[in-house]
Design an enzyme around this catalytic site. Structure first.
Site, mmCIF file in Angstrom:
data_model
loop_
_atom_site.group_PDB
_atom_site.id
_atom_site.type_symbol
_atom_site.label_atom_id
_atom_site.label_comp_id
_atom_site.label_asym_id
_atom_site.label_seq_id
_atom_site.Cartn_x
_atom_site.Cartn_y
_atom_site.Cartn_z
ATOM 1 N N GLY A 27 0.816 -1.218 0.000
ATOM 2 C CA GLY A 27 0.000 0.000 0.000
ATOM 3 C C GLY A 27 0.844 1.261 0.000
ATOM 4 N N ALA A 28 0.229 2.388 0.430
ATOM 5 C CA ALA A 28 0.879 3.714 0.335
ATOM 6 C C ALA A 28 1.394 3.905 -1.087
ATOM 7 C CB ALA A 28 1.998 3.854 1.372
ATOM 8 N N HIS A 33 4.505 2.223 -7.994
ATOM 9 C CA HIS A 33 3.625 1.040 -7.945
ATOM 10 C C HIS A 33 2.734 0.980 -9.182
ATOM 11 C CE1 HIS A 33 4.227 1.717 -3.481
ATOM 12 N NE2 HIS A 33 4.552 0.448 -3.596
ATOM 13 N N GLY A 148 9.443 -4.542 -8.236
ATOM 14 C CA GLY A 148 10.248 -3.395 -8.653
ATOM 15 C C GLY A 148 11.742 -3.696 -8.588
ATOM 16 N N GLU A 149 12.473 -3.187 -9.577
ATOM 17 C CA GLU A 149 13.941 -3.325 -9.562
ATOM 18 C C GLU A 149 14.565 -2.536 -8.421
ATOM 19 O OE1 GLU A 149 15.287 -2.145 -13.424
ATOM 20 O OE2 GLU A 149 14.986 -4.152 -14.241
ATOM 21 N N LYS A 150 13.831 -1.560 -7.908
ATOM 22 C CA LYS A 150 14.383 -0.750 -6.822
ATOM 23 C C LYS A 150 14.773 -1.636 -5.635
ATOM 24 C CE LYS A 150 13.366 2.863 -3.627
ATOM 25 N NZ LYS A 150 13.126 1.946 -2.511
ATOM 26 N N SER A 187 7.657 4.695 -0.646
ATOM 27 C CA SER A 187 6.696 5.123 0.380
ATOM 28 C C SER A 187 7.421 5.815 1.528
ATOM 29 C CB SER A 187 5.930 3.923 0.935
ATOM 30 O OG SER A 187 5.561 3.086 -0.108
ATOM 31 N N ARG A 188 8.701 5.484 1.704
ATOM 32 C CA ARG A 188 9.464 6.074 2.811
ATOM 33 C C ARG A 188 9.763 7.549 2.595
ATOM 34 N NH1 ARG A 188 13.880 1.491 4.292
ATOM 35 N NH2 ARG A 188 12.405 -0.197 4.389
#
Ligand code: PAF
Length: 281
Positions: A27-28, A33, A148-150, A187-188
């Site tokens: 979420g967030a 996303h 995600g590649e992140k 999200s952070r």
């Protein structure tokens, strides 16, 4: 868009859904996303059609004792609006008690990849990730899932798990989405102070420079020194780790003669930011 708030509701919807691609999230949601939803939709179209399911579940087992699960951002109403706008077909929003039933004894651990790098900084984190992703795969039974590649180590670990356990899910990678100043969307980021938000793009600048150095030819030691100097120029950030690993299996490298992934973790105040870049010699 169908909203399934229990495992049973999800299974019922799944029965007649045909081909499914899953986007697992906590979420967030932000545009990063939503780009994974688009990746899922594109994959389905290339296969001849199907439905996109997004799961939203803040998974308690991937948070350590010192990490504040309660502070994790939650924005359900906004997430649902964003997913409907992105063309998602169904959302799985289970309760914790639905996913972790009393008396459960089974966990999934990818022993090598799960204990290195971020797994050392966050013991047990990847066991929680692997367990919940396995459960999501079993409940939703998607043909493909997008990560995600992140979160490069997570992506690599899920690929390994799927291969090791013969899970019939194709793992797809979604490229990192960035703000205009280079900061990887996360999200952070919303927990960064205004000053730290200004400072945080130093990770992306260091990765740009590192990528150019690998292309020109250098050694892992010289590359690490250069990255440390670039990151240290921004005193608000505390460097937690700089790793240069084989891009395929995250093993250590002695030379830069094959694709490597550069993985950074830098703390700003209470917020640990990560970023990564694959670099080719
Ligand atoms: O990347 C995330 O958001 C989470 O680790 C995941 C894959 C949804 C599992 O909880």
């Amino acid at each position: 868009m169908q909203i399934c708030r229990s495992t049973q509701a999800m299974r019922d919807w799944r029965q007649d859904a045909g081909r499914v691609a899953l986007v697992p999230t906590m979420g967030a949601l932000h545009p990063g996303h939503l780009s994974l939803v688009t990746r899922a939709r594109d994959w389905l179209e290339a296969q001849g059609g199907g439905r996109v399911v997004t799961s939203i579940f803040v998974n308690p087992t991937q948070f350590g004792a010192s990490e504040d699960l309660d502070k994790y951002p939650r924005s359900e109403a906004q997430d649902l609006d964003l997913l409907a706008g992105a063309g998602c077909d169904a959302v799985f929003l289970p309760q914790v008690a639905d996913i972790y039933r009393p008396g459960a004894q089974t966990q999934v651990e990818v022993t090598g990849l799960g204990r290195m790098l971020m797994g050392r900084l966050r013991p047990g984190h990847f066991r929680g990730v692997a367990t919940v992703v396995t459960k999501l795969f079993n409940i939703i039974q998607p043909q493909a899932a997008v990560f995600g590649e992140k979160d490069y180590q997570q992506l690599t670990l899920i690929r390994q798990m799927v291969a090791d356990l013969d899970i019939p899910v194709q793992v797809l990678a979604g490229p990192t989405v960035r703000d205009a100043d280079g900061l990887a969307l996360s999200s952070r980021n919303q927990r960064l102070s205004p000053e730290d938000r200004v400072a945080a793009p130093v990770l992306a600048r260091a990765l740009d420079r590192a990528q150019a150095m690998v292309a020109q030819g250098t050694t892992p030691a010289a590359l690490r020194r250069a990255i440390r100097t670039l990151l240290a120029a921004e005193p608000r950030g505390q460097i937690r780790s700089i790793d240069i690993r084989d891009a395929g299996d995250l093993s250590r490298v002695a030379t830069l003669d094959r694709p490597v992934v550069i993985l950074l973790a830098v703390r700003f105040g209470e917020v640990l930011l990560i970023d990564q870049r694959v670099a080719h010699p």
